[in-house]
Design a protein around this motif. Sequence first.
Motif, PDB file in Angstrom:
ATOM      1  N   LEU A  89     -61.511  -9.569   1.131  1.00 42.24           N
ATOM      2  CA  LEU A  89     -62.708  -9.088   0.433  1.00 42.24           C
ATOM      3  C   LEU A  89     -63.839 -10.112   0.516  1.00 42.24           C
ATOM      4  O   LEU A  89     -65.015  -9.758   0.543  1.00 42.24           O
ATOM      5  N   LEU A 122     -67.116  -4.852   2.968  1.00 39.49           N
ATOM      6  CA  LEU A 122     -67.670  -4.047   1.882  1.00 39.49           C
ATOM      7  C   LEU A 122     -66.595  -3.636   0.887  1.00 39.49           C
ATOM      8  O   LEU A 122     -66.853  -3.533  -0.309  1.00 39.49           O
ATOM      9  N   SER A 123     -65.403  -3.385   1.399  1.00 37.97           N
ATOM     10  CA  SER A 123     -64.366  -2.879   0.503  1.00 37.97           C
ATOM     11  C   SER A 123     -62.997  -2.996   1.159  1.00 37.97           C
ATOM     12  O   SER A 123     -62.884  -2.953   2.391  1.00 37.97           O
ATOM     13  N   LEU A 178     -59.361  -1.032   0.430  1.00 37.17           N
ATOM     14  CA  LEU A 178     -58.781   0.042  -0.383  1.00 37.17           C
ATOM     15  C   LEU A 178     -57.302   0.193  -0.039  1.00 37.17           C
ATOM     16  O   LEU A 178     -56.903   0.033   1.118  1.00 37.17           O
ATOM     17  N   ASP A 196     -55.736   2.875  -4.933  1.00 33.99           N
ATOM     18  CA  ASP A 196     -57.073   3.462  -5.099  1.00 33.99           C
ATOM     19  C   ASP A 196     -57.048   4.964  -4.819  1.00 33.99           C
ATOM     20  O   ASP A 196     -57.725   5.740  -5.471  1.00 33.99           O
ATOM     21  N   ALA A 230     -63.718   7.231   1.626  1.00 35.19           N
ATOM     22  CA  ALA A 230     -64.330   5.912   1.462  1.00 35.19           C
ATOM     23  C   ALA A 230     -65.845   5.956   1.599  1.00 35.19           C
ATOM     24  O   ALA A 230     -66.547   5.096   1.063  1.00 35.19           O
ATOM     25  N   LYS A 265     -67.194   6.041  -1.721  1.00 35.10           N
ATOM     26  CA  LYS A 265     -66.892   4.816  -2.480  1.00 35.10           C
ATOM     27  C   LYS A 265     -67.779   3.648  -2.061  1.00 35.10           C
ATOM     28  O   LYS A 265     -68.203   2.859  -2.899  1.00 35.10           O
ATOM     29  N   VAL A 266     -68.047   3.526  -0.758  1.00 34.17           N
ATOM     30  CA  VAL A 266     -68.883   2.401  -0.324  1.00 34.17           C
ATOM     31  C   VAL A 266     -70.346   2.814  -0.170  1.00 34.17           C
ATOM     32  O   VAL A 266     -71.196   1.966   0.093  1.00 34.17           O
TER      33      VAL A 266
END
Lengths: 265, 788
Positions: free
Chosen positions: B64, B70-71, B73, B77, B278, B281-282
């Motif tokens: 991370l 950025l993410s 997962l 999640d 995703a 989410k991002v």
Amino acid sequence: MYQFEYHRPKTVEEVTALLARCESPKILAGGMTLLATMKQRLAAPSDLIDLQDIPGISGISADAKNVTIGAMTRHADVASSKEVARAIPALAYLAGRIGDPLVRHRGTIGGSIANNDPAADYPAACLGLGASIVTNSREIPADDYFRGMFETALKDKEIILRIVFPIPQNAAYQKFPNPASRYAMVGAFVSRSAAGVRVAVTGAGPGVFRMTAMETALAKTFTPAALDGITAPIGEMLQDMHASGEYRASLIGVMAKRAVASLTG
Amino acid sequence: MNATDARKATGIGAAVRRKEDFRFITGNGNYTDDINRQGQAYAYFVRSPHAHATIDAIDFADALAAPGVLSVLTGKDVAADGLGGLICGWLIHSKDGSPMKTGAHPVLALTHVRYVGDHVAVVIAETAAQAKDAADLVNVSYGELASVSAVAQAQDKAAAQVHPEAPRNTCFEWELGDRAATEAAFSKAAKIVRLDFANNRLIPNAMEPRAAIGEYDKGTGIYTLHTTSQNPHVARLVLSAFVGLAPENKLRVIATDVGGGFGSKIFIYSEETVCVWASKKVGRPVKWVAERSESFVSDAHGRDHQTHAELALDANGKMLGLRVKTIANLGAYLQLFSSSVPTYLYATLLSGQYDLPAIYCEVDGVLTHTAPVDAYRGAGRPEATYVLERLVETAAREIGMDPAEFRRRNFIRKFPHQTPVIMAYDVGDYEASLNEACRLINYADFPARRRESESRGMRRGIGFSAYIEACGIAPSAAVGSLGAGVGLWESAEVRVNPTGSVEVLTGAHSHGQGHETTFAQLVSDRLGIPIDNVEIVHGDTDKVQFGMGTYGSRSGAVGMSAIQVALDKVIAKARKIAAHVLEAGEGDIVFEDGRFSVAGTDRGMAFAELALQAYTGHKFPTSEIEPGLKESSFYDPTNFTFPAGCHIAEVEVDPETGVVRVEKFVAVDDFGNIINPMIVEGQVHGGVAQGIGQALLEHAVYDPETGQLLSGSFMDYCMPRADNLPSFDVGVTITPAPSNPLGLKGCGEAGAIGSPPAIINAITDALGIRDIAMPVTPERAWRAARGL
């Protein structure tokens, strides 16, 4: 692929200086194995030292005794060389069957023998012709150069400049390619010259090797039948999902006989 | 060129060059990886290095913190967002009536990984390289467990368990046919032929790897998925209704140019699911493109059967009964159609071309710690054909009858023919294709060719394969009764523009088949308009209302039939308009060569003029006939179609090295009517190349101890190349299919279905042996030649 520094030196001295200075350098001589390995993240050199700008280490020349091939000479150039075709047609034939056209136009003879893949073709030609590997510090007979799987006599900071192939009376290469990779599952290089008969085998063992029993038999009678009953030791053969040691050992006999047959008509 | 000539040049039966090829071969295709969205980020998947392990902890703090990330997962999640798992859309029942058993298929693994390549986490970063670098920093603590990968070991008591829900790794124990009648047939037999064989596991290797871009529009709440799919509407349905990503009206799936699928792009995988999820989410579009190494481990594989089969004959060489027991490897999770492939797509074809009064087949579907196994070119029918045609050839040899003659003696000759395994064959002429194949290969002169080979120290053999398959899947009611979760109709919409050009929206999907050409040929032929005036639109759920996609050689028989029905409706309406405009009775309107005219007069109008009239609405009562010219159809076939044919292979084996060279290969196929003979021949070539690949070269090998995929690259997985193949002799015989208006049967898979047993029959003939395992590597043939 991980990060690395790319260098393109102009002289052999610059290469050795870089080799001394860099943390974990690798010489790039075509990169047909190295780049693929790096892309798979199986190799992570800190620095790549590309030899392609160094003058005098590529190209082909021939005299009455030898064919000399610069280390950075591409396989395609060997395959299509008139000098090689005239002096040692088996060598041109071998070069024309390495990899695919893309590989043959990028890969080099020096890169191939420095890597010494146990299934590569050029080691068979070097050993089968009794070539000399000329480096920046010495001349190494092929018999001393190949030391097993990916192992050579090269020392740190030693760079191959050229390979000198004595011109034989005649020679032949027979390759049995792995159906998938088209590397040699077994390749047999047979040559005959004033110095005697040589039979070098690639692909079958953990590195290129000479079949001395075959050489002795062929020195007496140069016919395929002379090889009847001469077998390679199965226990020393490579084994993988493609072929057992037993099968590889058998192919050595078949390929060597076919090479001899092609020379005896 | 007048209308008639134009139609002959581009209509049904013409070898029209593929319209789509110009853009493909000039690099102007629009594949998923060619698409880049504003602000797009990149996904890289952390995959399991183990065949079977617990996930004890995932530490991704370093990842991370890595540049550009950025993410990261994980399965937690996915679970926290309440997403469902991936599904299997075909419910199979065991012979005791119980439904198939398997565990959940999470989008990202939660507690366990179950095959090498299983999806553990995803890293999303600014660049693909950053995502990949950061994925190295995801530290997963695994608790390694024993695994099982081989079909033969899966049901052992001691074998590692894939899912606790499926004891002894047995997903189902299924049966088809009449056991008692088959036992009775065997009890009367004068001769029983038995064989045990494996159908080797294959990896599809489409030229274009799988890829996806997920994108979320905050303003509208609509997700868009660009992906490599053979059936974008089915992808949308599954992602909406089962995974629960978004309702169908908030999810658009686009799969325009797709570079080959062979079945592997039917299925809904974790990767595209994650990209869509995703992206919200991002807050960025998320792109993923498989590396070839990822394709090897994570695309659904094909085949992988272990079979014992027995054929009973009477004293005159008539077949009495067939008994088959197969164990089919399903992999670690059931993919979309995994359960149907070794059952209803397999055992229903075991009657082949023969009048076989009794058949009984048992299939155990087993779970193993390997990649999921699902449909791959032919899907069940190559496996069935292999079982039957190997048995038939072996039987002929063992009773001393010519293999062609033995087949002739047992062919079905009356239609319709109800087999003992569900299928009702509607039409066919099996002897016609056998005879044509014998003629093309010059069967009578084979002994001379064999002697010539032997004079050079080579061994020559000839092998037959008289295959049948079921295509055009399928009548919705029929597949529904067998457990399918979907109907297998197809849709079409024909939109005529005011200037007479036409767009056809089809629910079928072209990923190499040439639909833009063949479908346009049909339209050109029916409407009498130039082929260049026809555009075929597919692969976008916002354009095409719904469709079931392309697999099972269904696009011609089902997809084009839908177009045909929609064209009928267009012509019917146009005829009404023409009657008004030309001031004649509707019954007097003739539509021929693209022209509406009044019978017996010189009054008429071209199709384009009629189209303009339809859209202006000046000359017909719009209160009776709506303006415009656009019709649609949802076509559901009345039966499967039954392509059949005869393949004959002639091989030469070098006994010193074991190298098998295919010297001749003849394929004579009955595909019913043919729209474009060049494209059909191309499909046969591709299918036969894949079949020869299975017979001689291709093998997905898992290490039996570790469950690692040993053939995980082209260095070890041997794809067929041009120098492995002879020049094929392809012929056709035609009995039009009665179950669809165009008489089409389908040609996409026949090559891969018919060819493997022909090759193996030829090799066993050459070496004088009873059996040899696929793929026949040089070493296997060498051993066989030496009796090892």
